[in-house]
Design a protein around this motif. Structure first.
Motif, PDB file in Angstrom:
ATOM      1  N   HIS A   9      15.220  29.127   6.966  1.00  0.00           N
ATOM      2  CA  HIS A   9      16.271  29.767   7.837  1.00  0.00           C
ATOM      3  C   HIS A   9      16.070  30.274   9.188  1.00  0.00           C
ATOM      4  CE1 HIS A   9      20.328  31.007   7.858  1.00  0.00           C
ATOM      5  NE2 HIS A   9      20.109  32.272   7.888  1.00  0.00           N
ATOM      6  N   HIS A  50      18.572  41.423  13.704  1.00  0.00           N
ATOM      7  CA  HIS A  50      20.089  41.934  13.542  1.00  0.00           C
ATOM      8  C   HIS A  50      20.021  42.230  12.000  1.00  0.00           C
ATOM      9  CE1 HIS A  50      20.860  37.715  13.009  1.00  0.00           C
ATOM     10  NE2 HIS A  50      22.019  38.045  12.308  1.00  0.00           N
ATOM     11  N   ASP A  54      20.987  37.578   6.016  1.00  0.00           N
ATOM     12  CA  ASP A  54      20.263  36.255   6.044  1.00  0.00           C
ATOM     13  C   ASP A  54      19.104  36.847   6.922  1.00  0.00           C
ATOM     14  OD1 ASP A  54      22.492  36.179   7.929  1.00  0.00           O
ATOM     15  OD2 ASP A  54      21.741  34.279   8.460  1.00  0.00           O
ATOM     16  N   HIS A  55      18.958  38.071   7.461  1.00  0.00           N
ATOM     17  CA  HIS A  55      17.930  38.300   8.398  1.00  0.00           C
ATOM     18  C   HIS A  55      17.012  39.587   8.248  1.00  0.00           C
ATOM     19  CE1 HIS A  55      19.013  35.101  11.505  1.00  0.00           C
ATOM     20  NE2 HIS A  55      20.331  35.223  10.814  1.00  0.00           N
ATOM     21  N   ASP A 142      20.152  35.188  16.188  1.00  0.00           N
ATOM     22  CA  ASP A 142      21.552  34.331  16.106  1.00  0.00           C
ATOM     23  C   ASP A 142      22.295  34.540  17.122  1.00  0.00           C
ATOM     24  OD1 ASP A 142      21.025  33.690  13.308  1.00  0.00           O
ATOM     25  OD2 ASP A 142      22.580  34.659  12.443  1.00  0.00           O
ATOM     26  N   HIS A 190      17.755  28.146  11.797  1.00  0.00           N
ATOM     27  CA  HIS A 190      19.159  28.461  11.084  1.00  0.00           C
ATOM     28  C   HIS A 190      20.096  27.288  10.884  1.00  0.00           C
ATOM     29  CE1 HIS A 190      22.691  31.122  10.893  1.00  0.00           C
ATOM     30  NE2 HIS A 190      21.713  32.051  10.862  1.00  0.00           N
TER      31      HIS A 190
END
Ligand SMILES: [Zn+2]
Length: 225
Positions: A9, A50, A54-55, A142, A190
């Motif tokens: 990711h 952020h 998923d981060h 992102d 990503h």
């Protein structure tokens, strides 16, 4: 020399000599992660671009277990502190010298909500420029394609660029971002984690062409610069 290991990711482990940091450690629940959160080696810091799940991922438990400092945009850092993590809050435009290297927060165009928060810690998403072991590594976070990326032109050795589309730049815009930043090397991230961001990194490599060396890492693989 800095070793850059991809863990799926947007998660990268950066190592130089005895120093080690991780960026966006989404390991638990990440179908592409090659390593469990409890197998991550000793960390000095956890950088989080952020607050989306998923981060932010395993950042707080990792920071607590390793006695590592979370480096993140101020409001997100405050949220992590409220959960018992040691933090160093920063904000976009600011840089700081840490024992492991220098971190600068740069613009990323993306949502600012913090997962697990009631809204009081909403913030700006960011990208990071990490200077470590003589290498300048730009984790774009992102983001959309932005003209601000031009400001990094000539200052980046390795760019970590989202290419999965839908939530971030897709292949076409990520290739244009490479044009703006002109890194020596670009590593796509990503993509492929979920069906909606399943794109072909080989198509990104073709789109970049001769503008930069494209290094496609599978989870668990390391690129050394
Ligand atoms: Zn994301």
């Amino acid at each position: 020399m800095t070793a850059i290991t991809f863990h799926g990711h947007a998660c990268f482990l950066l190592e130089h000599e005895s120093r080690r940091i991780i960026i966006d450690p989404f390991l638990t629940g990440n179908p592409k992660a090659d390593i469990a959160a409890d197998r991550v080696p000793k960390l000095d810091a956890v950088l989080v671009t952020h607050g989306h799940g998923d981060h932010l991922g395993d950042a707080i438990p990792l920071a607590r277990r390793h006695g590592a400092t979370i480096v993140a945009p101020y409001e997100l850092a405050q949220f992590c502190a409220s959960k018992g993590a040691t933090i160093h809050g920063m904000h976009i435009g600011g840089a700081h010298d840490f024992p492991f290297g220098r971190v600068k927060l740069v613009v990323a165009m993306h949502g600012g909500a913090v997962e697990g928060d009631d809204g009081t810690h909403t913030t700006h998403a960011c990208g990071f420029v990490v200077t470590m072991g003589g290498a300048s590594i730009y984790h774009a976070g992102d983001t959309a394609l932005t003209l601000d990326m031009q400001l990094l032109q000539g200052r980046v050795d390795v760019m970590l660029a989202p290419i999965g589309d839908n939530y971030t730049m897709g292949i076409e815009d990520a290739a244009r971002a490479v044009e703006l930043v002109r890194p020596k090397v670009v590593i796509p991230m990503h993509f492929g984690t979920f069906p909606v961001i399943d794109v072909d990194p080989a198509a990104f490599e073709r789109a970049v062409g001769s503008r930069a060396q494209v290094v496609i890492l599978r989870p668990g693989e390391t690129f050394t610069r």
